[in-house]
Write a protein that holds these residues in place. Structure first.
Motif, PDB file in Angstrom:
ATOM      1  N   UNK A 291       0.816  -1.231   0.000  1.00 43.67           N
ATOM      2  CA  UNK A 291       0.000   0.000   0.000  1.00 43.67           C
ATOM      3  C   UNK A 291       0.843   1.273   0.000  1.00 43.67           C
ATOM      4  N   UNK A 292       1.996   1.231   0.617  1.00 48.41           N
ATOM      5  CA  UNK A 292       2.845   2.429   0.648  1.00 48.41           C
ATOM      6  C   UNK A 292       3.515   2.728  -0.687  1.00 48.41           C
ATOM      7  N   UNK A 293       3.352   1.839  -1.665  1.00 46.15           N
ATOM      8  CA  UNK A 293       3.831   2.123  -3.023  1.00 46.15           C
ATOM      9  C   UNK A 293       2.838   2.974  -3.809  1.00 46.15           C
ATOM     10  N   UNK A 294       1.680   3.210  -3.231  1.00 40.43           N
ATOM     11  CA  UNK A 294       0.680   4.041  -3.895  1.00 40.43           C
ATOM     12  C   UNK A 294       1.235   5.436  -4.154  1.00 40.43           C
ATOM     13  N   UNK A 295       1.205   5.861  -5.413  1.00 42.58           N
ATOM     14  CA  UNK A 295       1.786   7.149  -5.813  1.00 42.58           C
ATOM     15  C   UNK A 295       1.531   7.357  -7.293  1.00 42.58           C
ATOM     16  N   UNK A 296       1.849   8.546  -7.750  1.00 46.90           N
ATOM     17  CA  UNK A 296       1.947   8.814  -9.186  1.00 46.90           C
ATOM     18  C   UNK A 296       3.395   8.565  -9.582  1.00 46.90           C
ATOM     19  N   UNK A 297       3.579   7.764 -10.617  1.00 48.74           N
ATOM     20  CA  UNK A 297       4.912   7.385 -11.068  1.00 48.74           C
ATOM     21  C   UNK A 297       5.240   8.134 -12.352  1.00 48.74           C
ATOM     22  N   UNK A 298       6.439   8.671 -12.378  1.00 47.72           N
ATOM     23  CA  UNK A 298       6.893   9.484 -13.498  1.00 47.72           C
ATOM     24  C   UNK A 298       8.195   8.931 -14.074  1.00 47.72           C
ATOM     25  N   UNK A 299       8.387   9.176 -15.363  1.00 44.93           N
ATOM     26  CA  UNK A 299       9.702   8.944 -15.936  1.00 44.93           C
ATOM     27  C   UNK A 299      10.250  10.273 -16.443  1.00 44.93           C
ATOM     28  N   UNK A 300      11.562  10.324 -16.520  1.00 43.94           N
ATOM     29  CA  UNK A 300      12.248  11.530 -16.989  1.00 43.94           C
ATOM     30  C   UNK A 300      13.494  11.107 -17.752  1.00 43.94           C
ATOM     31  N   UNK A 301      13.938  11.971 -18.664  1.00 45.59           N
ATOM     32  CA  UNK A 301      15.069  11.640 -19.519  1.00 45.59           C
ATOM     33  C   UNK A 301      16.157  12.701 -19.427  1.00 45.59           C
TER      34      UNK A 301
END
Length: 122
Positions: free
Chosen positions: A88-98
């Motif tokens: 449950x603590x992995x709940x988040x918005x996940x982003x990638x960046x370059x």
């Protein structure tokens, strides 16, 4: 101008798995290092992993070590984040960046995706 689009997020039960994708357009992804990071609503941005243009991996977050794996497929212009044993603590918005070529400070990343929501809940 490189454009990044994340996908693969969703609702998953604790202990489940998801694979996030970061698809690049507008240029060859193989020239860039890709970072994954996340932001939970109650927390600051957390850096997860980076993979350089040459395929070298750097893991940053102790909280996901042994559970998350970053990879890339340059033939598909795509980077991935395989997430296993989700909590449950992995709940988040996940982003990638370059960033060009090598992993480095996030302040030096030129291209960012819009994020994909991951919710871990029963």
């Amino acid at each position: 101008q490189l454009k990044l689009v994340e996908s693969g997020g969703g609702l998953v039960q604790p202990g489940g798995s998801l694979r996030l994708s970061c698809v690049a357009s507008g240029g060859p992804l193989n020239d860039y290092a890709i970072d994954w990071f996340r932001r939970a609503s109650w927390n600051e941005r957390e850096r997860i992993s980076c993979i350089s243009a040459g395929g070298d991996r750097v893991d940053f977050a102790d909280s996901v070590k042994g559970r998350f794996v970053i990879s890339r497929d340059n033939t598909k212009n795509t980077a991935y984040l395989q997430m296993n044993s989700l909590k449950p603590e992995d709940t988040a918005v996940y982003y990638c960046a370059a960033r060009f070529r090598a992993c480095g400070p996030l302040s030096e990343y030129d291209y960012w995706g819009q994020g994909t929501q991951v919710t871990v809940s029963s």
